[in-house]
Structures are given as structure tokens and as C-alpha cells.
Design a protein around this motif. Structure first.
Motif, PDB file in Angstrom:
ATOM      1  N   LEU A 174       0.872  -1.177   0.000  1.00  0.00           N
ATOM      2  CA  LEU A 174       0.000   0.000   0.000  1.00  0.00           C
ATOM      3  C   LEU A 174       0.905   1.221   0.000  1.00  0.00           C
ATOM      4  N   VAL A 175       1.030   1.842  -1.169  1.00  0.00           N
ATOM      5  CA  VAL A 175       2.024   2.892  -1.364  1.00  0.00           C
ATOM      6  C   VAL A 175       1.613   4.193  -0.701  1.00  0.00           C
ATOM      7  N   SER A 176       0.382   4.612  -0.929  1.00  0.00           N
ATOM      8  CA  SER A 176      -0.079   5.882  -0.352  1.00  0.00           C
ATOM      9  C   SER A 176      -1.591   5.929  -0.362  1.00  0.00           C
ATOM     10  N   GLY A 177      -2.132   6.830   0.438  1.00  0.00           N
ATOM     11  CA  GLY A 177      -3.568   7.017   0.457  1.00  0.00           C
ATOM     12  C   GLY A 177      -4.100   7.283   1.847  1.00  0.00           C
ATOM     13  N   LYS A 178      -5.373   7.666   1.909  1.00  0.00           N
ATOM     14  CA  LYS A 178      -6.035   7.941   3.179  1.00  0.00           C
ATOM     15  C   LYS A 178      -7.387   7.240   3.217  1.00  0.00           C
ATOM     16  N   LEU A 179      -7.799   6.896   4.442  1.00  0.00           N
ATOM     17  CA  LEU A 179      -9.106   6.301   4.659  1.00  0.00           C
ATOM     18  C   LEU A 179      -9.946   7.231   5.513  1.00  0.00           C
ATOM     19  N   LEU A 180     -11.253   7.146   5.334  1.00  0.00           N
ATOM     20  CA  LEU A 180     -12.192   7.938   6.125  1.00  0.00           C
ATOM     21  C   LEU A 180     -12.846   7.060   7.182  1.00  0.00           C
ATOM     22  N   ASN A 181     -13.167   7.663   8.322  1.00  0.00           N
ATOM     23  CA  ASN A 181     -13.804   6.940   9.410  1.00  0.00           C
ATOM     24  C   ASN A 181     -15.320   7.073   9.286  1.00  0.00           C
ATOM     25  N   SER A 182     -16.027   5.933   9.300  1.00  0.00           N
ATOM     26  CA  SER A 182     -17.478   5.956   9.113  1.00  0.00           C
ATOM     27  C   SER A 182     -18.213   6.606  10.287  1.00  0.00           C
ATOM     28  N   ALA A 183     -17.549   6.696  11.449  1.00  0.00           N
ATOM     29  CA  ALA A 183     -18.210   7.252  12.633  1.00  0.00           C
ATOM     30  C   ALA A 183     -18.145   8.765  12.695  1.00  0.00           C
ATOM     31  N   ASP A 184     -16.990   9.328  12.335  1.00  0.00           N
ATOM     32  CA  ASP A 184     -16.843  10.783  12.498  1.00  0.00           C
ATOM     33  C   ASP A 184     -16.253  11.485  11.280  1.00  0.00           C
ATOM     34  N   ALA A 185     -16.036  10.743  10.183  1.00  0.00           N
ATOM     35  CA  ALA A 185     -15.548  11.303   8.917  1.00  0.00           C
ATOM     36  C   ALA A 185     -14.120  11.840   8.988  1.00  0.00           C
ATOM     37  N   THR A 186     -13.396  11.528  10.071  1.00  0.00           N
ATOM     38  CA  THR A 186     -11.987  11.910  10.114  1.00  0.00           C
ATOM     39  C   THR A 186     -11.203  11.045   9.128  1.00  0.00           C
ATOM     40  N   SER A 187     -10.023  11.523   8.739  1.00  0.00           N
ATOM     41  CA  SER A 187      -9.212  10.775   7.780  1.00  0.00           C
ATOM     42  C   SER A 187      -7.916  10.319   8.428  1.00  0.00           C
ATOM     43  N   GLN A 188      -7.337   9.263   7.872  1.00  0.00           N
ATOM     44  CA  GLN A 188      -6.105   8.702   8.404  1.00  0.00           C
ATOM     45  C   GLN A 188      -5.311   8.085   7.254  1.00  0.00           C
ATOM     46  N   SER A 189      -4.010   8.352   7.238  1.00  0.00           N
ATOM     47  CA  SER A 189      -3.154   7.753   6.218  1.00  0.00           C
ATOM     48  C   SER A 189      -3.046   6.252   6.451  1.00  0.00           C
ATOM     49  N   ILE A 190      -2.907   5.513   5.360  1.00  0.00           N
ATOM     50  CA  ILE A 190      -2.745   4.062   5.470  1.00  0.00           C
ATOM     51  C   ILE A 190      -1.543   3.628   4.635  1.00  0.00           C
ATOM     52  N   SER A 191      -0.806   2.673   5.148  1.00  0.00           N
ATOM     53  CA  SER A 191       0.351   2.124   4.444  1.00  0.00           C
ATOM     54  C   SER A 191       0.564   0.703   4.951  1.00  0.00           C
ATOM     55  N   GLY A 192       1.466  -0.021   4.298  1.00  0.00           N
ATOM     56  CA  GLY A 192       1.771  -1.363   4.778  1.00  0.00           C
ATOM     57  C   GLY A 192       1.864  -2.377   3.665  1.00  0.00           C
ATOM     58  N   MET A 193       1.813  -3.650   4.060  1.00  0.00           N
ATOM     59  CA  MET A 193       1.986  -4.757   3.129  1.00  0.00           C
ATOM     60  C   MET A 193       0.872  -5.799   3.322  1.00  0.00           C
ATOM     61  N   LEU A 194       0.472  -6.383   2.214  1.00  0.00           N
ATOM     62  CA  LEU A 194      -0.459  -7.510   2.227  1.00  0.00           C
ATOM     63  C   LEU A 194       0.213  -8.671   1.510  1.00  0.00           C
ATOM     64  N   GLU A 195       0.193  -9.829   2.137  1.00  0.00           N
ATOM     65  CA  GLU A 195       0.686 -11.045   1.491  1.00  0.00           C
ATOM     66  C   GLU A 195      -0.480 -12.005   1.386  1.00  0.00           C
ATOM     67  N   GLY A 196      -1.095 -12.049   0.206  1.00  0.00           N
ATOM     68  CA  GLY A 196      -2.286 -12.854   0.042  1.00  0.00           C
ATOM     69  C   GLY A 196      -2.012 -14.209  -0.572  1.00  0.00           C
ATOM     70  N   ALA A 197      -2.514 -15.262   0.048  1.00  0.00           N
ATOM     71  CA  ALA A 197      -2.406 -16.612  -0.501  1.00  0.00           C
ATOM     72  C   ALA A 197      -3.424 -16.736  -1.636  1.00  0.00           C
ATOM     73  N   LEU A 198      -2.937 -17.112  -2.818  1.00  0.00           N
ATOM     74  CA  LEU A 198      -3.816 -17.213  -3.973  1.00  0.00           C
ATOM     75  C   LEU A 198      -4.872 -18.296  -3.779  1.00  0.00           C
ATOM     76  N   GLN A 199      -6.114 -17.945  -4.087  1.00  0.00           N
ATOM     77  CA  GLN A 199      -7.225 -18.873  -3.962  1.00  0.00           C
ATOM     78  C   GLN A 199      -7.713 -19.305  -5.341  1.00  0.00           C
TER      79      GLN A 199
END
Length: 199
Positions: A174-199
Motif C-alpha cells: 500500500l504505497v499511499s492514500g487515506k481512509l475515512l472513518n465511518s463514525a466521524d468522517a476523520t481521515s487517516q493515512s494508510i500504508s503497509g503490506m499484504l501477502e495474500g495466498a492465492l485462492q
């Protein structure tokens, strides 16, 4: 009747060493103390190593029994980690773009928390075509059941990159971006890694 008080293991050890200490010179005493400290330190280190090995083994066994695979390691207002992550490449025969889908649960009936779901439209027709692909994506993160949901603004998607597809795993950053909170509409940056097992 008065209660009996038994000496602790430390006091017993000191009493055992006392005759030896009295019979030794100062140099011998220091040497004996250092050897005792080293023995205690070595024993503690070996015990810690054994405990850590057992914890790692137990975690691996638990994942195997539950047939868990992959993982999510994200940052969104704090660390978010899941013990599993699954990837699917959904293709269509009617000309619509394929969809890359990553989620922390194999099936909605098995959903646990924290829960992570990411999907993106791609042009790939098979998983190996995803290598090195960078695309916009939608993401949803829920830390607790019945809790607020962090979600992507449809007009401001996050950016992801597929770093590799190998050994049955799709590794996505996850290179860049922000998410919104459904409760109060505040925003927060998100980053990290996902390692998904292929289904």
C-alpha cells in the motif's frame, strides 16, 4: 499454633554458598560470584530461547490447523495485523476489467477482527500478469466487530503496487492514500503490506 515459615530458595542458596565463601580468599570469592552470575545468565538465556521457540512453533501449528495463510501488516492510526490474507484474481468474459481482491478472511462466514478488504480493477488475465503492476484501489478496515469502518473515498482511492507473485503468494504494497472513518468522517493515512495466498 504458630505458623511455620520456610526459607526461600534464594536464602537456601546463600546458606549453601556461605561455608565456601568463608574458606576462600577475596579473589576466590569474586571468581566464584562471577562464575555463579554467568551460570544464572546462561540458564536464563537458554530458557528464554526455548520459550520463544515453543511460541513460534505453537503459532505455526495453530495456523496450520486453522488452514490460515498469508498476512496483513498495516499502519492506519496504529499497527494493524492479521494472521491471514487471501488473494483472488476475478476475471470476466464480457470485456469487463479483472478484479484483484485481497482480504483477511477466506470467506465472510469466517471473518474475524481486525478485518481488511482491498480490491482493485486490473487488466491482468492471470496472476503472473500482476507482477510490478501499480493501480488505484479501494480499501476497508474494521478493527472491531460493530466498530467504525475505515474506508476509501471513491473520489480519492489509495495506490497499491504488486511487488511479486510467487510461491502461491501475491505481495502487495500500500504505497499511499487515506481512509475515512465511518463514525466521524476523520481521515487517516494508510500504508503497509499484504501477502495474500492465492485462492
Amino acid at each position: 499454633m504458630p505458623s511455620l515459615t520456610y526459607p526461600s530458595r534464594h536464602l537456601i542458596g546463600a546458606a549453601t554458598l556461605l561455608p565456601l565463601l568463608l574458606a576462600c580468599s577475596k579473589e576466590d570469592v569474586n571468581s566464584l560470584v562471577e562464575k555463579t552470575k554467568q551460570t544464572v545468565s546462561d540458564t536464563a538465556a537458554k530458557t528464554t530461547e526455548t520459550v520463544n521457540d515453543k511460541i513460534s512453533d505453537a503459532t505455526a501449528v495453530a495456523k496450520e490447523k486453522l488452514q490460515l495463510a498469508g498476512k496483513c501488516e498495516l499502519q492506519c492510526g496504529g499497527p494493524i495485523a492479521t494472521p491471514a490474507c487471501y488473494a483472488r484474481l476475478i476475471t470476466f468474459d464480457d470485456g469487463r476489467p479483472s478484479v484483484l481482491q485481497l482480504q483477511s478472511y477466506r470467506d465472510i462466514a469466517e471473518e474475524s477482527f481486525p478485518s481488511v478488504y482491498v480490491h482493485a480493477q486490473v487488466t491482468a488475465s492471470q496472476p503472473t500478469d500482476l507482477n510490478g503492476v501499480s493501480v488505484s484501489a479501494q480499501a476497508f478496515v474494521q478493527q472491531q466487530a460493530q466498530g467504525a469502518i475505515w474506508y476509501t473515498d471513491p473520489d480519492n482511492p489509495i495506490q497499491i503496487k504488486v511487488n511479486s507473485v510467487a510461491d502461491g503468494l501475491v505481495k502487495v504494497e500500500l504505497v499511499s492514500g487515506k481512509l475515512l472513518n465511518s463514525a466521524d468522517a476523520t481521515s487517516q493515512s494508510i500504508s503497509g503490506m499484504l501477502e495474500g495466498a492465492l485462492q
